[in-house]
Structures are given as C-alpha cells and as structure tokens.
Design an enzyme around this catalytic site. Structure first.
Site, mmCIF file in Angstrom:
data_model
loop_
_atom_site.group_PDB
_atom_site.id
_atom_site.type_symbol
_atom_site.label_atom_id
_atom_site.label_comp_id
_atom_site.label_asym_id
_atom_site.label_seq_id
_atom_site.Cartn_x
_atom_site.Cartn_y
_atom_site.Cartn_z
ATOM 1 N N CYS A 89 -0.967 -0.251 -3.353
ATOM 2 C CA CYS A 89 -1.931 -0.526 -2.277
ATOM 3 C C CYS A 89 -2.569 0.736 -1.727
ATOM 4 C CB CYS A 89 -1.253 -1.290 -1.143
ATOM 5 S SG CYS A 89 -0.688 -2.936 -1.619
ATOM 6 N N HIS A 332 -7.549 -7.560 1.779
ATOM 7 C CA HIS A 332 -6.895 -6.354 1.270
ATOM 8 C C HIS A 332 -7.135 -6.272 -0.237
ATOM 9 C CE1 HIS A 332 -4.020 -3.380 0.248
ATOM 10 N NE2 HIS A 332 -2.898 -4.085 0.351
ATOM 11 N N CYS A 362 1.468 0.762 3.583
ATOM 12 C CA CYS A 362 2.649 0.537 2.758
ATOM 13 C C CYS A 362 2.226 0.254 1.328
ATOM 14 C CB CYS A 362 3.477 -0.616 3.309
ATOM 15 S SG CYS A 362 2.587 -2.185 3.422
#
Length: 376
Positions: A89, A332, A362
């Site tokens: 991510c 996201h 994270c």
C-alpha cells in the site's frame, strides 16, 4: 548540500471499482497524470532522469513495468526511463522517497514519482494466484495458516478497545469531511479530470453512523470490521515532480514543499497494520521535530482502527488527523494511494499555511512509510 523539493503534485479523481475509470488501461491513467504534471509545470519531459512509479498488483494490464509503459503512453520521449516499485500500500510513497534520495544524492536532477492502481482491472491478490508468497518457514514462525489484513484490523480494534460504534462514527466523519472539503473547492487545484470524472467517485454524502451500523461484518462473525469502516476498492493515480531547490530556481519553478524526512519501519506481520506507529516515532526522531510541531497528519484509512490506534498512541487532536477525510470515503487504489495522499497533503498545507505535515500508511507484512513535508 542538495535537497529534494516538490514542485507540483497532481492526481486523478478516485474512481469506484467498476466505475468511471474501469475502462481505462492503467498505463493510460499513468500517462494522463504525467501529461497533466508536465503541462501544469512547463516541464520538458526529456529532462526527466527517471520516473519512479508505485503499483502493487503487477499482473495483467499492470505487468511489464507500468511506470515505463505509462510514460510512453503520455507521449514522453523514449529516452526517459521508468521503474515500478512494490511496497504494497505504500508503493507510491516509497517511490517518492526513492526519487527524493536520488535527487539528494545527485543521481537525478529531475525525477517524477507517483503510482497507479486499477483494482477494477487487476483484482487485489491476483498476482499471487498459483503461488504461495509465504513458505512454511514463515507460517510456522508466526504459528498462522495465513496473513490477513482484515483479521489484522480486527486485532487492532480489540487491542485498543475500539467498539463497532466508535469505528462507524469515525467512518461517517471521513465522508463528512471529504464532502465539506470538496464543497469548499479544496481538491480543485490538484485534480486532473479523466473520462468525464471530475470528483472522487466513492464519496457517499448521506453516510451516517446509523446507516453504517446496518452493515454485516466482513472478516469475523463477532467482529467489528465492515465494508463501511474499511477503505474502498478503487482506481486512480497521482504524480509529483521532484528536484532540488537550486534547480527549481534555475528553471523558474516555485516549489510547494521540501521533502524533509522519509523513513520506513516494520512491525508484527500478523496484526500487520500497526507499522505507522513506529514509523512515525522514527520520523520524528530523525527529523528532530516534536509531534506538536506538525500541523496536519495523513494516516491512511485502510481500516478505521488504523488511524484511531495511531491517534491513541500520539495524542493528536481530531482536527489535524485526516482533516480532508480519507480512503474510507474516497477509496484506496493501492499502488497509487501514497502519491494521492501526498498530493492532498501538500496542497492542504499550501492552502492553510501549515509548515509541517506528516504522512504515514500501513502496508502488508507489517511495514509502514512515514514522510514529513515542510512548506516552502
């Protein structure tokens, strides 16, 4: 000593899964933000030493080094190289860190960093089909059958004592803040509309804690994590132009911010989502700044417990934590989120006159990036 500054930052609106951007090849989405960045800054693409690009699911349409293919799709000269980074991510945030390091070290004079993800066209996890990323030696080390981010989010909520109601309240606030920011025109300067999409598509303006309370849990029957208090599956990209302050002055650019500090850290890969806590502590130590000197924080809303646990550890006030909402409200797009978040942050700092901003997110495997920006 050389530094690294952000001349400008641009992003696409974030599209919903199978929404407005789903019909576009991710290399073309990449090419769109690269072209927009060059047009906004007057950048001659031939002067770019490298394009450092984040992407997580590097399979299918996103295989074959989408950073390089994307710059070709933008019509940039064949002499411009590009590479694609995967730190899950945080891929695009890591791309910014690599580009900044290259500029500071003198390997680059001008670099472009960012990232893309089309989760509509390259489904999350499809790059692991037919393989086993974690061998028995790692599974046995942690006494688990698998690593799962959703279950990690449940562990975070349990460890910090967050109720379902607390998570849903936070998630409704994310939508409300995004709506208020959009209505105030906070995103207009940073957006490069694409395929008729002029706004972040995932925003649900009517979201309330009561509507969220009606959703089923997603990972554990007696759990607290739902689709409503998790980030949305999305498509999008962002790009930043990075150089030194000296070169910026020579080329007539007025940078937005200096990349003050970049770090990466890691934590327990089973709970997985707590990495932003040690990453932030490391960034503060390395920068010499106190937490109360930072005026805005972007802590990626992968799941609602992530920013809430981070906030519990650092005691940051509500109004400076994700002040424009976050991924729960708008989505996201994995490999692009680091650049999208940084674009939002640097423009917010400029608009509000905030000297220091910190971004952290994270990542799978228990990792996290943290970056501190300084307004110029």
């Amino acid at each position: 000593m050389r530094d690294a500054v952000i001349v400008d930052a641009v992003r696409t609106p974030i599209g919903k899964r199978n929404g407005s951007l789903a019909g576009l090849h991710p290399a073309d989405v990449t090419g769109h933000v690269l072209a927009a960045l060059a047009e906004r800054t007057g950048l001659d693409p031939a002067t770019v030493d490298d394009v450092v690009w984040g992407c997580v699911t590097q399979v299918g349409d996103q295989s074959g080094n989408v950073g390089r293919v994307g710059l070709l799709a933008a019509g940039w000269p064949e002499s411009v190289p590009g590479t694609t980074v995967d730190r899950k991510c945080g891929s695009a945030q890591q791309a910014v860190a690599f580009a900044a390091a290259g500029v500071i070290s003198g390997q680059y004079d001008v670099a472009v960093a960012g990232g893309v993800e089309s989760m509509s066209r390259a489904a999350m996890g499809s790059n692991t089909v037919g393989g086993a990323p974690y061998p028995d030696s790692v599974l046995q080390r942690y006494d688990v059958e698998r690593f799962n981010q959703g279950l990690g989010a449940e562990m975070v909520a349990q460890k910090w004592g967050f109720s379902r109601a607390r998570l849903d309240d936070y998630s409704a606030r994310s939508h409300a803040r995004t709506a208020a920011a959009a209505d105030a025109g906070a995103f207009e300067r940073q957006l490069a509309p694409l395929a008729g999409l002029t706004h972040d598509e995932g925003l649900r303006r009517q979201t309330t804690p009561e509507t969220l309370a009606g959703l089923r849990t997603a990972f554990a029957e007696d759990g607290v994590i739902t689709a409503g208090n998790s980030s949305q599956i999305s498509d999008g990209a962002g790009a930043l132009l990075i150089t030194t302050s000296t070169i910026a002055a020579q080329r007539g650019w007025s940078p937005l911010a200096r990349i003050h500090t970049t770090v990466v850290a890691a934590d327990d890969p089973v709970i997985m989502l707590t990495g932003p806590i040690p990453a932030t502590a490391k960034a503060l130590t390395r920068s010499g700044l106190r937490i109360d000197e930072i005026g805005a924080f972007e802590v990626n809303e992968a799941f609602a417990p992530v920013p809430l646990a981070w906030q519990a550890e650092f005691g940051v006030a509500d109004d400076v934590l994700n002040p424009l909402g976050g991924a729960i409200a708008v989505g996201h797009p994995l490999g692009g989120s680091g650049a999208i978040l940084m674009t939002r942050l640097v423009h917010h700092m400029r608009d509000q006159g905030i000297r220091y901003g910190l971004q952290t997110m994270c990542e799978a495997g228990g990792m996290a990036n943290a970056t501190i920006l300084e307004l110029l």
